[in-house]
Design a protein around this motif. Sequence first.
Motif, PDB file in Angstrom:
ATOM      1  N   THR A 111       0.803  -1.261   0.095  1.00 12.39           N
ATOM      2  CA  THR A 111       0.102   0.060   0.085  1.00 12.39           C
ATOM      3  C   THR A 111       0.910   1.025   0.050  1.00 12.39           C
ATOM      4  OG1 THR A 111      -0.200   0.253   2.341  1.00 12.39           O
ATOM      5  CG2 THR A 111      -1.754  -1.379   1.332  1.00 12.39           C
ATOM      6  N   VAL A 112       0.398   2.369  -0.441  1.00 14.78           N
ATOM      7  CA  VAL A 112       1.123   3.541  -0.267  1.00 14.78           C
ATOM      8  C   VAL A 112       1.887   3.761   1.048  1.00 14.78           C
ATOM      9  CG1 VAL A 112       0.850   6.117  -0.491  1.00 14.78           C
ATOM     10  CG2 VAL A 112      -0.444   4.774  -1.992  1.00 14.78           C
ATOM     11  N   GLU A 113       0.880   3.716   2.102  1.00 18.20           N
ATOM     12  CA  GLU A 113       1.339   3.893   3.620  1.00 18.20           C
ATOM     13  C   GLU A 113       2.553   3.032   3.785  1.00 18.20           C
ATOM     14  OE1 GLU A 113      -1.692   3.771   2.708  1.00 18.20           O
ATOM     15  OE2 GLU A 113      -2.273   5.622   2.901  1.00 18.20           O
ATOM     16  N   GLU A 114       2.459   1.654   3.541  1.00 18.83           N
ATOM     17  CA  GLU A 114       3.429   0.613   3.558  1.00 18.83           C
ATOM     18  C   GLU A 114       4.760   0.969   2.714  1.00 18.83           C
ATOM     19  OE1 GLU A 114       1.845  -3.009   2.822  1.00 18.83           O
ATOM     20  OE2 GLU A 114       0.615  -3.254   4.610  1.00 18.83           O
ATOM     21  N   VAL A 115       4.614   1.152   1.516  1.00 20.26           N
ATOM     22  CA  VAL A 115       5.889   1.777   0.773  1.00 20.26           C
ATOM     23  C   VAL A 115       6.507   2.805   1.384  1.00 20.26           C
ATOM     24  CG1 VAL A 115       6.613   2.539  -1.342  1.00 20.26           C
ATOM     25  CG2 VAL A 115       4.856   0.657  -1.354  1.00 20.26           C
ATOM     26  N   PHE A 116       5.759   3.982   1.707  1.00 20.17           N
ATOM     27  CA  PHE A 116       6.357   5.284   2.450  1.00 20.17           C
ATOM     28  C   PHE A 116       6.800   4.621   3.503  1.00 20.17           C
ATOM     29  CE2 PHE A 116       6.181   9.098   4.899  1.00 20.17           C
ATOM     30  CZ  PHE A 116       6.762   9.714   4.331  1.00 20.17           C
ATOM     31  N   ARG A 117       6.434   3.928   4.472  1.00 21.47           N
ATOM     32  CA  ARG A 117       7.175   3.261   5.858  1.00 21.47           C
ATOM     33  C   ARG A 117       8.214   2.761   5.257  1.00 21.47           C
ATOM     34  NH1 ARG A 117       2.926   2.171   7.979  1.00 21.47           N
ATOM     35  NH2 ARG A 117       2.646   0.120   7.519  1.00 21.47           N
ATOM     36  N   ASP A 118       8.490   1.989   4.449  1.00 25.32           N
ATOM     37  CA  ASP A 118       9.706   1.352   4.055  1.00 25.32           C
ATOM     38  C   ASP A 118      10.781   2.326   3.231  1.00 25.32           C
ATOM     39  OD1 ASP A 118      10.852  -1.612   2.742  1.00 25.32           O
ATOM     40  OD2 ASP A 118      11.382   0.227   1.538  1.00 25.32           O
ATOM     41  N   TYR A 119      10.482   3.330   2.964  1.00 22.22           N
ATOM     42  CA  TYR A 119      11.187   4.360   2.317  1.00 22.22           C
ATOM     43  C   TYR A 119      11.959   5.222   3.352  1.00 22.22           C
ATOM     44  CZ  TYR A 119      12.620   8.756  -0.056  1.00 22.22           C
ATOM     45  OH  TYR A 119      13.314  10.000  -0.587  1.00 22.22           O
ATOM     46  N   LEU A 120      10.931   5.340   4.410  1.00 19.99           N
ATOM     47  CA  LEU A 120      11.205   6.220   5.602  1.00 19.99           C
ATOM     48  C   LEU A 120      12.330   5.589   6.422  1.00 19.99           C
ATOM     49  CD1 LEU A 120      10.418   8.982   6.719  1.00 19.99           C
ATOM     50  CD2 LEU A 120       8.775   7.938   8.269  1.00 19.99           C
ATOM     51  N   GLY A 121      12.309   4.216   6.550  1.00 19.25           N
ATOM     52  CA  GLY A 121      13.087   3.416   7.204  1.00 19.25           C
ATOM     53  C   GLY A 121      14.435   3.478   6.602  1.00 19.25           C
ATOM     54  N   ARG A 122      14.699   3.266   5.275  1.00 12.71           N
ATOM     55  CA  ARG A 122      15.679   3.064   4.601  1.00 12.71           C
ATOM     56  C   ARG A 122      16.339   4.524   4.422  1.00 12.71           C
ATOM     57  NH1 ARG A 122      15.859  -1.729   1.452  1.00 12.71           N
ATOM     58  NH2 ARG A 122      13.699  -2.599   1.388  1.00 12.71           N
TER      59      ARG A 122
ATOM     60  N   PRO B 242      14.646  -1.335   5.858  1.00 12.91           N
ATOM     61  CA  PRO B 242      13.328  -0.887   6.431  1.00 12.91           C
ATOM     62  C   PRO B 242      13.405  -0.420   7.857  1.00 12.91           C
ATOM     63  CG  PRO B 242      13.053  -2.469   4.732  1.00 12.91           C
ATOM     64  CD  PRO B 242      14.491  -2.471   5.099  1.00 12.91           C
ATOM     65  N   ASP B 243      14.276  -1.034   8.740  1.00 13.54           N
ATOM     66  CA  ASP B 243      14.146  -0.879  10.159  1.00 13.54           C
ATOM     67  C   ASP B 243      15.112   0.165  10.639  1.00 13.54           C
ATOM     68  OD1 ASP B 243      16.642  -1.997   9.855  1.00 13.54           O
ATOM     69  OD2 ASP B 243      16.701  -3.475  11.097  1.00 13.54           O
ATOM     70  N   GLY B 244      15.657   0.861   9.568  1.00 15.10           N
ATOM     71  CA  GLY B 244      16.549   2.273   9.876  1.00 15.10           C
ATOM     72  C   GLY B 244      17.938   1.978  10.160  1.00 15.10           C
TER      73      GLY B 244
END
Length: 228
Positions: A12-23, A55-57
């Motif tokens: 989903t958009v939110e999941e992809v953005f969360r993945d992006y944010l962690g990376r 993704p975990d930062g």
Amino acid sequence: MEMVASLPAPSTVEEVFRDYLGRHRGLVRALTAEVDDLYALCHPERENLCLYGHPDGSWEVNVPPEEVPPEMPEPTLGINFARNGPKRWDWLSRVAMHSDSWLLSVAFFFAARFSGDERKRLFNLINDLPTIFEAFCSHQLTKKNTRVDRGSKPMRSSKRLKTVNNGSDEDANEISATSCGSCGTKHRSNFWIQCDVCERSFHGKCVKMTRAKAEKTKRYRCPSCSSK
């Protein structure tokens, strides 16, 4: 390559953005707070190396996987070979720009099946964050200013500010030493907001808060404190 525990592909958009944010968070840390570790790991005599954000930062420097074709887009290969060529700042800034390019390619690899509106929404979320290159430049500028101002007392506001702008020199000094609680960078912003619970400061755009909304909010809770 030793990877972190694999997670289901974001859908989903939110999941992809969360993945992006962690990376994004991991790569920013590699090129700012832990840049000396990054520089040491990228020795030119080692194999072709890539800089990965997870993704975990977390982040790591390692050789790429051997699968052909790879499961997802890979970062720029061989960043270590150019380390001793240009000046350190030039090399690091180039790594930062390549990292931005890789993050976008990963995000839109996951978003390939999204509708046009969904891809547009994802891009807008990503575009609201400072790039890794911007975070790197901001960090370098802060380090330079710290060296110049060494020995002088840091300026502090006499009261805790809920919302901050760049309208005064005192505010600007306080913000330049503040890391955003969301993206982790010290990127200069025209609007910050402080959580009334954890007292961390955030770029307004990182937490989707505008000055107009903040003025109507009696008690602001950041996304993390709101979820609790």
